[in-house]
Design a protein around this motif. Structure first.
Motif, PDB file in Angstrom:
ATOM      1  N   ASN A   1       0.883  -1.169   0.000  1.00  0.00           N
ATOM      2  CA  ASN A   1       0.000   0.000   0.000  1.00  0.00           C
ATOM      3  C   ASN A   1       0.918   1.215   0.000  1.00  0.00           C
ATOM      4  OD1 ASN A   1      -1.753   2.087   0.515  1.00  0.00           O
ATOM      5  ND2 ASN A   1      -2.202   1.461   2.632  1.00  0.00           N
TER       6      ASN A   1
ATOM      7  N   LYS B   1       0.200   4.307  -0.325  1.00  0.00           N
ATOM      8  CA  LYS B   1      -0.357   5.556   0.226  1.00  0.00           C
ATOM      9  C   LYS B   1      -0.017   6.709  -0.725  1.00  0.00           C
ATOM     10  CE  LYS B   1      -0.016   3.376   4.681  1.00  0.00           C
ATOM     11  NZ  LYS B   1       0.092   3.487   6.118  1.00  0.00           N
TER      12      LYS B   1
ATOM     13  N   HIS C   1      -9.425   1.600   4.670  1.00  0.00           N
ATOM     14  CA  HIS C   1      -8.156   1.716   5.403  1.00  0.00           C
ATOM     15  C   HIS C   1      -8.349   2.664   6.587  1.00  0.00           C
ATOM     16  CE1 HIS C   1      -4.055   2.820   6.393  1.00  0.00           C
ATOM     17  NE2 HIS C   1      -3.690   1.687   5.811  1.00  0.00           N
TER      18      HIS C   1
ATOM     19  N   GLU D   1      -5.543  -4.646  10.512  1.00  0.00           N
ATOM     20  CA  GLU D   1      -4.483  -3.667  10.730  1.00  0.00           C
ATOM     21  C   GLU D   1      -4.744  -2.905  12.020  1.00  0.00           C
ATOM     22  OE1 GLU D   1      -2.419  -2.513   6.836  1.00  0.00           O
ATOM     23  OE2 GLU D   1      -4.214  -1.291   6.950  1.00  0.00           O
TER      24      GLU D   1
ATOM     25  N   ILE E   1       0.294   0.824  12.763  1.00  0.00           N
ATOM     26  CA  ILE E   1       0.511   1.344  11.408  1.00  0.00           C
ATOM     27  C   ILE E   1       1.492   2.500  11.426  1.00  0.00           C
ATOM     28  CG2 ILE E   1      -0.576   2.490   9.453  1.00  0.00           C
ATOM     29  CD1 ILE E   1      -3.082   0.886   9.996  1.00  0.00           C
ATOM     30  N   GLY E   2       2.598   2.313  10.721  1.00  0.00           N
ATOM     31  CA  GLY E   2       3.585   3.378  10.574  1.00  0.00           C
ATOM     32  C   GLY E   2       4.284   3.754  11.874  1.00  0.00           C
TER      33      GLY E   2
ATOM     34  N   SER F   1       3.361  -2.104  10.265  1.00  0.00           N
ATOM     35  CA  SER F   1       4.813  -2.214  10.473  1.00  0.00           C
ATOM     36  C   SER F   1       5.368  -3.592  10.108  1.00  0.00           C
ATOM     37  CB  SER F   1       5.188  -1.831  11.911  1.00  0.00           C
ATOM     38  OG  SER F   1       4.832  -0.483  12.162  1.00  0.00           O
TER      39      SER F   1
ATOM     40  N   LEU G   1      -0.403  -6.692   4.345  1.00  0.00           N
ATOM     41  CA  LEU G   1      -0.598  -5.402   3.685  1.00  0.00           C
ATOM     42  C   LEU G   1       0.518  -4.513   4.231  1.00  0.00           C
ATOM     43  CD1 LEU G   1      -2.328  -3.698   1.776  1.00  0.00           C
ATOM     44  CD2 LEU G   1      -3.842  -3.173   3.678  1.00  0.00           C
TER      45      LEU G   1
ATOM     46  N   GLY H   1       2.890  -1.106   4.199  1.00  0.00           N
ATOM     47  CA  GLY H   1       3.011   0.310   3.846  1.00  0.00           C
ATOM     48  C   GLY H   1       4.466   0.671   3.595  1.00  0.00           C
ATOM     49  N   GLY H   2       5.095   1.278   4.590  1.00  0.00           N
ATOM     50  CA  GLY H   2       6.454   1.818   4.446  1.00  0.00           C
ATOM     51  C   GLY H   2       7.453   0.867   3.794  1.00  0.00           C
TER      52      GLY H   2
HETATM   53  P1  PGA Z   1       2.906   0.332   7.553  1.00  0.00           P
HETATM   54  O1  PGA Z   1       1.450   0.577   6.918  1.00  0.00           O
HETATM   55  O2  PGA Z   1       3.416  -0.964   6.985  1.00  0.00           O
HETATM   56  O3  PGA Z   1       3.744   1.512   7.092  1.00  0.00           O
HETATM   57  O4  PGA Z   1       2.749   0.277   9.019  1.00  0.00           O
HETATM   58  C1  PGA Z   1       0.562  -0.481   6.729  1.00  0.00           C
HETATM   59  C2  PGA Z   1      -0.747   0.011   6.164  1.00  0.00           C
HETATM   60  O5  PGA Z   1      -1.195   1.096   6.579  1.00  0.00           O
HETATM   61  O6  PGA Z   1      -1.365  -0.640   5.297  1.00  0.00           O
END
Ligand code: PGA
Length: 252
Positions: A9, A11, A95, A167, A172-173, A213, A232, A234-235
């Motif tokens: 993802n 973003k 999300h 999630e 997250i993040g 994460s 899923l 993100g970073g």
């Molecule tokens: P993250 O994001 O891996 O950066 O924590 C995951 C997401 O929001 O799908």
């Protein structure tokens, strides 16, 4: 039995040109990946570029959101037919960032999930509790409500086409991952809820992804859990090296 999905993802990251550069470097690296579905959901402006690069490869393309109507006076929105025409196969729905910053509700998520299914897109419906909710011991109730409301009116035959992403918002993040046991506990709860909604057979087929994460260092232990069927990301999906390592989590 359930084919794992590793989905990036992105973003609001990467221009179309940066997307092309990533795709050129990344796609050859995953050419030999057979048993994992690899998906990237870039910003809308990069979808056409990514789809072009991904054609005929084992990379699939996703979107990060969509509107529930096919067309209309909805300034700034994008519809399922628009995504389909570009070759998009997956769409992330609900999300937590969209719930927190753009007022997405379970009711809206439900309309979008049903639209995605009716349009032949695979919805990746996101659920998860905040830190406050976890600390109040409300995780199970919050997740149950999000799953039940989000899937209202979905018939069992469509149920098996669904993907759900658990999630936890606090992960997250933030660099804080749920432990594999914490994640498994919620994943197995989600599968039980799906069993009640759609029957055991369907529930067994639904892929439930973990997000929050996910990194090369923690993916293998998460994937070792019985009810975790993918991630899923993100970073860590923004860099070719780290996303490749996550996709190939099965390599020692
Ligand atoms: P993250 O994001 O891996 O950066 O924590 C995951 C997401 O929001 O799908």
């Amino acid at each position: 039995m359930r084919r794992p999905i590793i989905a990036g993802n992105w973003k609001m990251h990467k221009t179309a040109r940066e997307t092309a550069e990533f795709a050129e470097a990344f796609i050859p690296r995953i050419a030999d990946v057979r048993d994992v579905e690899v998906v990237i959901a870039p910003p809308y402006t990069s979808i056409a570029t990514l789809a072009e690069k991904a054609r005929g490869t084992n990379l699939r393309v996703g979107a990060q959101n969509m509107h529930q109507e096919d067309q209309g006076a909805f300034t700034g929105e994008i519809s399922a037919p628009m995504l389909k025409e570009l070759g998009v196969e997956y769409v992330i729905i609900g999300h937590s960032e969209r719930r927190a910053y753009y007022g997405e509700t379970d009711e809206g998520v439900n309309l979008k999930v049903k639209k995605a299914l009716a349009s032949g897109l695979t919805p990746i419906m996101c659920v998860g509790e905040t830190l406050e909710e976890r600390e109040k011991d409300a995780t199970a109730d919050v997740v149950r409500l999000q799953v039940e409301e989000g899937l209202k009116g979905v018939v069992p035959g469509d149920g098996e086409k669904l993907v759900i992403a658990y999630e936890p918002v606090w992960a997250i993040g933030t660099g804080k991952t749920a432990t594999p046991d914490q994640a498994q506990e919620v994943h197995s709860l989600i599968r039980k809820i799906l069993g009640k909604l759609f029957g055991e057979e369907t529930a067994k087929k639904v892929r439930i992804l973990y997000g929050g994460s996910v990194k090369p260092e923690n993916i293998a232990s998460l994937m070792a859990q019985e009810d975790i069927d993918g991630a899923l990301v993100g970073g860590a999906s923004l860099k070719v090296d780290s996303f490749e390592k996550i996709v190939k989590y099965y390599e020692p």
